[in-house]
Each structure stands twice: as C-alpha cells, then as structure tokens.
Design a protein around this motif. Structure first.
Motif, short mmCIF file in Angstrom:
data_model
loop_
_atom_site.label_atom_id
_atom_site.label_comp_id
_atom_site.label_asym_id
_atom_site.label_seq_id
_atom_site.Cartn_x
_atom_site.Cartn_y
_atom_site.Cartn_z
N ARG A 105 0.83 -1.21 0.00
CA ARG A 105 0.00 0.00 0.00
C ARG A 105 0.87 1.26 0.00
N LEU A 106 1.96 1.23 0.79
CA LEU A 106 2.86 2.38 0.83
C LEU A 106 3.51 2.59 -0.54
N ALA A 107 3.90 1.50 -1.19
CA ALA A 107 4.51 1.60 -2.52
C ALA A 107 3.54 2.21 -3.52
N THR A 108 2.28 1.83 -3.43
CA THR A 108 1.26 2.38 -4.33
C THR A 108 1.06 3.87 -4.09
N GLU A 109 1.01 4.26 -2.82
CA GLU A 109 0.82 5.68 -2.48
C GLU A 109 1.99 6.53 -2.98
N ILE A 110 3.22 6.04 -2.78
CA ILE A 110 4.40 6.80 -3.24
C ILE A 110 4.44 6.86 -4.75
N SER A 111 4.13 5.74 -5.40
CA SER A 111 4.14 5.69 -6.86
C SER A 111 3.14 6.68 -7.45
N LEU A 134 15.77 8.49 -15.07
CA LEU A 134 15.20 9.80 -15.30
C LEU A 134 16.21 10.65 -16.05
N SER A 135 15.73 11.67 -16.71
CA SER A 135 16.58 12.40 -17.66
C SER A 135 17.71 13.20 -17.01
N ASN A 136 17.52 13.65 -15.76
CA ASN A 136 18.55 14.47 -15.15
C ASN A 136 18.53 14.34 -13.64
N ASP A 137 19.56 14.90 -12.98
CA ASP A 137 19.70 14.78 -11.53
C ASP A 137 18.61 15.55 -10.78
N VAL A 138 18.09 16.61 -11.37
CA VAL A 138 17.03 17.40 -10.72
C VAL A 138 15.78 16.54 -10.55
N GLU A 139 15.42 15.80 -11.58
CA GLU A 139 14.26 14.91 -11.50
C GLU A 139 14.49 13.81 -10.48
N ILE A 140 15.69 13.29 -10.43
CA ILE A 140 15.99 12.22 -9.47
C ILE A 140 15.86 12.74 -8.04
N GLU A 141 16.38 13.95 -7.80
CA GLU A 141 16.30 14.54 -6.45
C GLU A 141 14.86 14.82 -6.06
N ARG A 142 14.06 15.32 -7.02
CA ARG A 142 12.63 15.59 -6.74
C ARG A 142 11.91 14.31 -6.34
N LYS A 145 12.81 13.22 -2.80
CA LYS A 145 12.19 14.07 -1.78
C LYS A 145 10.73 13.67 -1.54
N ILE A 146 10.02 13.31 -2.61
CA ILE A 146 8.63 12.86 -2.45
C ILE A 146 8.58 11.59 -1.62
N ALA A 147 9.47 10.65 -1.91
CA ALA A 147 9.49 9.38 -1.17
C ALA A 147 9.86 9.61 0.30
N GLN A 148 10.74 10.58 0.56
CA GLN A 148 11.15 10.86 1.94
C GLN A 148 9.99 11.38 2.78
#
Length: 375
Positions: A105-111, A134-142, A145-148
C-alpha cells in the motif's frame, strides 16, 4: 413466545447493535490508527473510564493506567475502539495489516505521488526502493524528496540517468627498470612474484620514467595506448607467438602458441563517496613461459611445454593515477634465445632478452598503466 422465537429475536438484536457499532466506527470515528500484525502501541488518554473493542480477534486492548492504553495488533482486519473518559466518548478506527500488505500500500501511495512511469517503487519492510531512469539529476532529487515525505530516512535511491557509452583511455608504458629502484615506484620486494603498486600522484608516471631514463636506470621498450568502452575489456600482448612442433597421427605439424604476458584490462566508471568519478580497473594477467622440465622429444628435437600463470586483481584509480605491475618475466627466460632464436625477434621481449642487465638479474620488466576518462 416460544424459546426458539426468543433466541432468534436475541440474535437479531445483537446483529443490529453490532452493525450500528460498525457504522458508527466507520462514519463517526475521531481518529485512525494503522498497525502491523504483532505490533504494540501505547496511546495516551486523559481520565480513562472504560474501553471497548469491536473485534478482539483483530486487536487486544489492555488498560495500563488511567492515562495509558496498550493496543496489541493480533490479526489482519479493520475494527474500532471506543474510549470513554470523564469528558465524553471517542472512537478510533484501527486497521491491522500484514507487513507485506502495508508495504504494498505504501509503494502504491508513493508511486501515485511521484507519478512517473519510468520509476519503479517497491517497499521491503518499510524501506522504500526507487529504481529506473530519469533524464537528469534534478528529476531524481525531486523523486527522492517525495518518497522521503512518506518514509523519512528510509529511502534507497537507485534511479540513474540514461547510461552513456563513455570511453576510458589507458596509457601503457612498458619499461626495463633497475631493480634497486623498483621500491621507489611503490612496489615491494618482487622476487619472482607478480606484484602490483599504485602511483597515487596524478600524472607522475611519465616524470618518474623520464628521470630514471636520464639516469640510465630505465629503458622504455614500448608505449601503446589502449581505448575501451566503459565496462568492456581491452587486451594487449607483451611478446608474441612461438612455433611448437606437434606430433599427430604419425605426422608432425607446427602449432603457434602465445608466449609472454597478456594483460586484459576492464575499466568501469564508478562514483565515490566524495562525488568524484573513479575508474574501477579489473586487471587479468596471464604469463606464458617455456617449461623445459616437461619437454618432449619429437624426431630427436626437444620441444618445451608452455607453462601459464594467472593473476587477477581489481583496483580503484582516480584519473591520472598509475597502476604498476612487476615480477612478470624472470631473467632466466632470456636463456631460451639460445634454444629458440626466434624469441629474440618478439616485440618488446626480444629487446629485453638481449639486455645484459636483464640477463644478469639487475633489471626488471615493469608495466605502467594510467587510465583517464574521455568525455
């Protein structure tokens, strides 16, 4: 009224009461609590009077004091707890899940929150794992942060940018070096054993070789440059092929065998803890020498066997650092020129075997490898 009718009426009353209780729990609860099977939680309550649980098979409750209530998750499901205090009544909806169900359930919510099909989200015992490109480091960092937000401090980010076919250039220098100066190059006592060393100072290899050459302590035999794709092998041979007579079914044929040192280098670009790029170098060394002890006679001619030694190592180098190999060829190999003159014509080894200093065990064959990234 018969006893049977009384029993049926009692069941219906209980059923109506229980349904009313559940409806109240679903629609009129003030709090929500999610637990994992086997988890225990203590909640603080002011001036507790009494408590009731809807399904004791899902949660077990125990009053610790007038201000504390212990809840133990027993089985998967949903139920409610009604708590009476001196100030009134409060209902808590309790959902008990297995660890696997909670992870899914947590995986679904984060996804859903990340909303990127390129990213795969999985959860194992509460640890969130992010994978994909992902195309760049900015997207990876974003994304991280959502998962955190959902699992602070428990996120393993394995997302990468699309891999590029990067190349690694390897500057190779093969030299005959005075044995008394071997230790100055960062190699310990060789004594017939293949040894490795590293010159950590960037771009110092050429300076050292030039200095030793000017002093007459080193002779540069060859300087090939190799280029390999990231994660792919590059190979070169110090030596060549020698003819070996082979007797088969009454006839004699010539079989050409490798003789000398074959080096295979596989560079892999990695990122260190300091954020800098390094070259993880896997070096496979195969040394082929002539073994006259196990020679055989063919038509009265003694033919040596080929003896092979293999040594593998993996070292992490920064761009410009140098890997050094020594102890590859022993000086007594030069005596084979008298038996097989063609050895004197082999690339690199021919020059080495003709060296008086090498034949008298004063010098050593040393190979220097300096990798660097090609952008």
């Amino acid at each position: 009224m018969s006893r049977r009718h009384v029993k049926i009426l009692t069941i219906w009353v209980f059923f109506i009461f229980f349904c009313s209780f559940l409806i109240f729990a679903e629609e009129g609860y003030e709090k929500r609590l999610t637990l994992i099977v086997g988890e225990t939680k203590i909640i603080d309550i002011n001036d507790l009077v009494k408590v009731a649980v809807g399904d004791p098979n899902i949660v077990d409750i125990r009053v610790l004091s007038q201000d504390e209530l212990l809840i133990n998750a027993k089985g998967e499901g949903v139920t409610s707890i009604v708590i009476w205090t001196t100030k009134g009544r409060e209902t808590t909806l309790v959902e008990v899940r297995t660890q696997k169900a909670r992870d899914e359930r947590l995986a679904t919510e984060i996804s859903n929150a990340i909303s990127r099909k390129e990213v795969k989200v999985s959860v194992i015992e509460g640890v969130v794992i992010l994978e994909g490109e992902l195309s760049n480091d900015v997207e990876i960092e974003r994304t991280e942060k959502i998962a955190q937000i959902y699992s602070p401090g428990r996120v393993l980010n394995l997302i990468r940018t699309p891999s590029k076919l990067r190349q690694v250039e390897m500057e190779v220098r093969i030299a005959e070096v005075d044995k008394s100066y071997i230790q100055d190059l960062g190699i310990g006592e060789v004594d017939g054993v293949i040894s490795f060393g590293i010159i950590e100072q960037i771009n110092l290899m050429s300076t050292k070789l030039i200095a030793l050459s000017e002093e007459g302590r080193a002779k540069l035999l060859a300087k090939p440059n190799l280029v390999a794709l990231n994660g792919h092998e590059a190979t070169f041979l110090v030596g060549g092929e020698v003819p070996i007579l082979v007797k088969e079914e009454g006839s004699i044929s010539v079989d050409w065998k490798e003789y000398g040192v074959r080096l295979s280098i596989k560079p892999t670009i990695t990122k260190g803890e300091d954020g800098e790029e390094y070259i993880l170098s896997t070096v496979c060394t195969e040394v082929s020498t002539l073994d006259w002890t196990n020679s055989v006679k063919i038509e009265g001619q003694a033919m040596p066997a080929i003896r092979t030694r293999n040594v593998d190592t993996t070292l992490q180098l920064a761009t410009g650092e140098t890997l050094i190999l020594a102890g590859l060829i022993q000086n007594h190999e030069s005596q084979n020129i008298n038996k097989i003159p063609i050895l004197g014509d082999l690339p690199i080894l021919g020059l080495l075997f003709k060296s008086v200093e090498f034949t008298t065990n004063q010098t050593e064959l040393v190979i220097f490898i300096t990798p660097s990234l090609i952008d």
